[in-house]
Structures are given as structure tokens and as C-alpha cells.
Design an enzyme around this catalytic site. Structure first.
Site, PDB file in Angstrom:
ATOM      1  N   ASP A  40       0.823  -1.210   0.000  1.00 61.25           N
ATOM      2  CA  ASP A  40       0.000   0.000   0.000  1.00 61.25           C
ATOM      3  C   ASP A  40       0.857   1.260   0.000  1.00 61.25           C
ATOM      4  OD1 ASP A  40      -2.373  -1.343  -0.004  1.00 61.25           O
ATOM      5  OD2 ASP A  40      -2.698  -1.207   2.161  1.00 61.25           O
ATOM      6  N   LYS A  62      -3.259   3.294  -2.224  1.00 60.36           N
ATOM      7  CA  LYS A  62      -4.468   4.115  -2.269  1.00 60.36           C
ATOM      8  C   LYS A  62      -4.147   5.524  -1.799  1.00 60.36           C
ATOM      9  CE  LYS A  62      -7.342   0.099  -1.295  1.00 60.36           C
ATOM     10  NZ  LYS A  62      -8.252  -0.538  -0.329  1.00 60.36           N
ATOM     11  N   MET A 180      -7.436   8.351   9.518  1.00 63.52           N
ATOM     12  CA  MET A 180      -7.776   8.726   8.135  1.00 63.52           C
ATOM     13  C   MET A 180      -8.901   9.752   8.053  1.00 63.52           C
ATOM     14  SD  MET A 180      -7.779   4.826   6.628  1.00 63.52           S
ATOM     15  CE  MET A 180      -9.075   4.362   7.793  1.00 63.52           C
TER      16      MET A 180
END
Length: 525
Positions: A40, A62, A180
Site C-alpha cells: 500500500d 491508495k 484517516m
């Protein structure tokens, strides 16, 4: 579907929050042998550098505003690798912990459905580790007896409301940790206040936690939105709320070190880079190990079956065969001159392989080109008789020409790329080629991207400079600053347009000292 032993095995590995030192021992051991690594965006270059260099590296990273590869596609990709690569080790490397908002459960279910064996390797979650690096305990007696980890990234199911239970979150007396959620934090803060949360609740944004670029920004619930804008708080960052945040003002232990926030590319050969990497990392730098060359032993001359002796080395022509080590002739030399640590290691490895030992050096004088090579010889119990003040091949040649008589038989232990400086100064000397230097032809994409934004590159040899310059895709290297060891390395760097800062002595200690001086005394000092 029943599990098939003909498939590869998938490991869902938590990479931790960023600091490579927080990767688990189990995770490291799997990455070192992995055939495929699917990783990632938030996995740090330091962790990626621990992967098997021969592994297929697949970036499915991402970004906050868009997905490079959709989660459903990642799930299918893991199955595909396992099915198409029987017996392979497939590593799915995820930031933090795979089961803490890492969607590892979704990937595991897909693997179960496909009959693919898997294992979960937990990682240190950023929800706990990042506050700890900022001096904020997520629980503390008398302040918070519980903590709650919440995703701030989920999209609203309908209208402008996130799918969070704001009523109960506002009533909680425990620490609230949002992962996040920077883009949504203004809205989250306002909703918590609307639901009864004290507007004065202490809050901290911690950017790039556990990395050399870590930054903590303090605020309160009512000033959260304006603070994000004013301080330009950006992802990756976590938000922690509650009374424990105040402890960060007292307990912040991770200080700004001399090289904090600096990304340095170290170009030493892989087996030599760990020492300087550890020193620079301890001083706060993020180090991207990027060997430009690799070395390989050249097997010695074999009197019986020459072809089988050199089968795993490069092919020699007739002239080169004369330069191979022939230990039957070692007794004929009075002085052994070593010009690099690689030469030391290769010489002794060959000596031992040929079933000799250090007693073969009895009565011989030992010369070293400099302090680093001298130190390496000490590891084998060998003290040097001659070390020039000028740690160069020329310096060594001039010293030996001055201190030895014309009858002394000198043996030079060098690599295949050594120039003729010593032979010109010592025309009666014999040279043995004990190792070969090979350029690194390719670099993985993740490393190219990391290098492009580096603050400087560290060169320890001219050959490293030459190969760095020849890899055309590195032309995107933003900084032209280089730290060099020795005048020859400096000259090569200047030839290719680098700004150079050179160590006072040809030692790693001197080079590290020069790097620290450059950044602490001012970049224009």
C-alpha cells in the site's frame, strides 16, 4: 472450496505506522523470502527495503482522494498470485495492522472462498504507536480508562452525515482516536459539539507519525477546522481527542534530531550500507538504501580443474587469468597491500576456502589504503604496518615506494575495476583480482519515487557515482546535493553536475560528521 496445497500461501502483514523498527520480527522474516509483495501507499520505503530484492513488487497504493487499485481488484489479485504460483510466498503488506481499518478481513474472506491458505501477521497500529511517539498515552489512570479507535474516512450513507454514532462518541469519557479523518475532521468536530462534547476538549493532529517527518499540532475541538487550515495539516495523520492529549506537552520524548526530516540516499553496496544507515537513522534521517554496485568474489586460480572453479564467476580471457589469486604463490610475497574492505573480505574468504589460514601471512608486512580497510583487517586479527596519511591509491603507492626496498615483493589485492595507479608507482608489484564490481542495472519503482524527492545522495566510491549517473530514470532526482568520501569520489560527482560536500577524512565517521555539520550549521555554511 477446499484448500489446495498446490497454491501459494498469502501472508497479510501489518507494516506498522512507518518506522521500520516497528515492523515485527515475523513480518520481516516473511518479507525477506517473499516471491511477491503487494503493498500500500503508506508502507514506508524503509520497510520496503527489507523485502526480498528478487520479489515481484506490486504497488496497489491508495491515495486519500482516489484508489489506485480498487479493493475488489486487490482481493482478486491476491488469489491470482496464489493460484498461478504454486508454493510461492505472497506477502500482502499493509500500513499499520491489517485488521484495524485495513480491510484485511475482506481479503481473508476472498482467500477462504478461493481455497487459498493464508496467515495474518499483526502489525503495530498507528492508533496507539503514533500517539506514543508524540508522548500521548491513549489511556492514563485518572484521565482515561478506555480508548476508542474510529475511522474518519467512511463516506456518508446519505446526505452530509458520516455513518458514525456521534451521540455515543460525544458521551464517551475515553480517548477518541480517529484514523484517516483529516478531510472530514471539521465536520466531525462540529457534530461532536452539537451532540454535547465539550468544545474545549484537547485535541492533537499527528502527521507522519513515527517517521523523521513527524509533526504534532495541538488544538481543541472547537478550533479543529481552523487549525487544520492554518497549520496545513495533511494526511497521513491521526487525530486524538481527550484529556490525555495534555500529557503530550510534558511527555513528548521524540525530539528533533540533527537530521530530522531529511531523506538521504545511501549508495554503498548492500553488505556495507548497514553501518552508515544505522548512524544516519539514529540522527533522525530517513535513509533510502540504494546500492549502485554489488561485489562478488572472484574464485582463485585452480591448478586442477579451472573451468569448474570459475563456473559461477565471469569469463576470463588469457590475460585476466594471470591476475587470479594463486595461493601456492602466496609464500613468495613480502608485503600484502589491501585497497578496500571488499578486497579484505574476498581475500580471506578465498584463503579459507582454499584450506589455508592466517598462518600463511606469518612474517609478511600488511599495508592498507586507509582507516576503514585497516579496521576491516583488524576483524581478522591482522594489524597493519603501513597506512598512508593520504587515504588514496596514490598515497599508498608513494608510501610503499618510500619505506620498502627494491627487493621487496609486493602483492596488491584489488577488484576488477581498479585503475593502474598502484602498478605505475610500484611497477614490480603483482596484482591479484580477488573480487569483481558489478553495476546495479535496475531499481524498483517505489525506490525511484523515494529517490526523486530525496534531500541528498551519499557516495562512498567513484563507481557508485558513475552508475547513479548512468541510470537515466534518476534524472528526476530533485536535489543535486551529494556527500562524498574521498577526493576521487568528489571529482566523479562534480563531473556529473553534483554539488559536493566532502568528508575531511576517508572514514564513515568523518562523512557522517560532515553531513551533520552541513545541516546543523546552515546549508550555506
Amino acid at each position: 472450496m477446499e484448500n489446495s496445497n498446490h497454491f501459494g500461501k498469502v501472508y497479510l502483514i501489518g507494516a506498522g505506522p512507518g518506522d521500520p523498527g516497528l515492523l515485527t520480527v515475523r513480518g520481516k522474516s516473511i518479507l525477506e523470502k517473499a516471491d511477491v509483495v503487494v503493498y500500500d501507499r503508506l508502507v514506508s520505503p524503509g520497510v520496503l527495503s527489507l523485502c526480498n530484492p528478487k520479489a515481484k513488487m506490486v504497488d496497489v497504493g491508495k491515495m486519500p482522494t482516489h484508489h489506485k487499485v480498487k479493493q475488489s481488484e486487490i482481493n482478486k489479485l491476491l488469489v491470482k498470485f496464489a493460484v498461478e504460483m504454486p508454493g510461492a510466498t505472497v506477502a500482502r503488506l499493509k500500513g499499520g495492522d491489517p485488521f484495524v481499518f485495513g480491510r484485511g478481513g475482506e481479503e481473508a474472506l476472498e482467500l477462504v472462498d478461493a481455497g487459498v491458505e493464508f496467515e495474518v501477521v499483526p502489525g503495530v497500529t498507528s492508533a496507539i504507536a503514533v500517539p506514543a511517539y508524540a508522548g500521548i498515552p491513549v489511556s492514563h489512570r485518572g484521565i482515561a480508562t478506555s480508548f476508542h479507535i474510529i475511522t474518519g474516512h467512511e463516506k456518508a450513507e446519505a446526505g452530509d452525515s458520516l455513518s458514525l454514532d456521534f451521540e455515543n462518541l460525544a458521551k464517551s469519557q475515553g480517548t477518541l482516536i480517529f484514523l484517516m479523518g483529516i478531510a472530514n475532521m471539521d465536520f466531525i468536530a462540529r457534530r461532536l459539539i452539537e451532540c454535547g462534547k465539550d468544545p474545549k476538549t484537547p485535541l492533537a493532529f499527528i502527521e507522519k507519525g513515527t517517521t523523521p517527518n513527524q509533526r504534532t499540532v495541538m488544538a481543541t475541538l472547537e478550533t479543529a477546522g481552523e487549525t487544520i487550515v492554518r497549520e496545513n495539516v495533511t494526511a497521513p495523520a491521526i487525530t486524538i481527542m481527550g484529556g490525555v492529549v495534555e500529557l503530550g506537552k510534558t511527555l513528548a520524548w521524540k525530539k528533533n534530531l540533527p537530521l530530522s526530516g531529511k531523506r538521504l540516499v545511501v549508495t554503498r553496496a548492500a553488505k556495507q550500507s548497514s553501518g552508515i544507515t544505522a548512524r544516519l537513522t539514529a540522527l533522525g534521517a530517513e535513509v533510502i538504501e540504494t546500492p549502485m554496485i554489488e561485489t562478488r568474489n572472484v574464485l582463485p586460480y585452480c591448478h586442477a580443474e579451472l573451468p569448474s572453479c570459475i563456473a559461477n564467476s565471469y569469463e576470463y580471457d588469457t590475460a585476466e587469468l594471470a591476475d587470479l589469486a594463486d595461493f601456492e604463490d602466496l609464500k613468495d610475497f613480502d608485503i600484502l597491500a589491501f585497497t578496500s574492505t571488499n578486497g579484505v573480505e574476498s581475500f580471506f574468504e578465498q584463503l579459507f576456502t582454499a584450506e589455508y589460514d592466517v598462518r600463511e601471512l606469518a612474517g609478511k608486512k600488511i599495508a592498507s589504503v586507509g582507516k576503514i580497510t585497516e579496521k576491516k583487517l583488524l576483524e581478522y586479527g591482522i594489524r597493519c604496518d603501513y597506512v598512508p596519511k593520504d587515504h588514496t591509491g596514490e598515497g599508498l603507492g608513494l608510501l610503499l615506494r618510500e619505506v620498502v626496498d627494491d627487493e621487496s615483493r609486493i602483492l596488491l589485492l584489488q577488484g576488477n575495476l581498479a585503475d593502474d595507479t598502484l602498478l605505475k608507482l610500484l611497477p614490480k608489484a603483482t596484482r591479484w583480482i580477488v573480487y569483481e564490481t558489478l553495476p546495479i542495472a535496475e531499481l524498483p519503482d517505489w525506490k525511484r519515487e523515494a529517490i526523486a524527492s530525496a534531500d541528498a545522495v551519499v557516495f562512498a566510491s567513484s563507481s557508485a557515482v558513475e552508475n547513479f549517473a548512468q541510470i537515466s530514470s534518476l534524472s528526476s532526482f530533485v536535489s543535486r546535493l551529494s556527500f562524498c568520501i574521498g577526493r576521487m569520489t568528489e571529482a566523479s560527482a562534480k563531473k556529473h553536475g553534483f554539488e559536493t560536500v566532502t568528508s575531511d577524512e576517508t572514514t564513515m565517521d568523518s562523512l557522517v560528521k560532515k553531513i551533520v555539520e552541513y545541516y546543523t550549521m546552515g546549508e550555506n555554511a
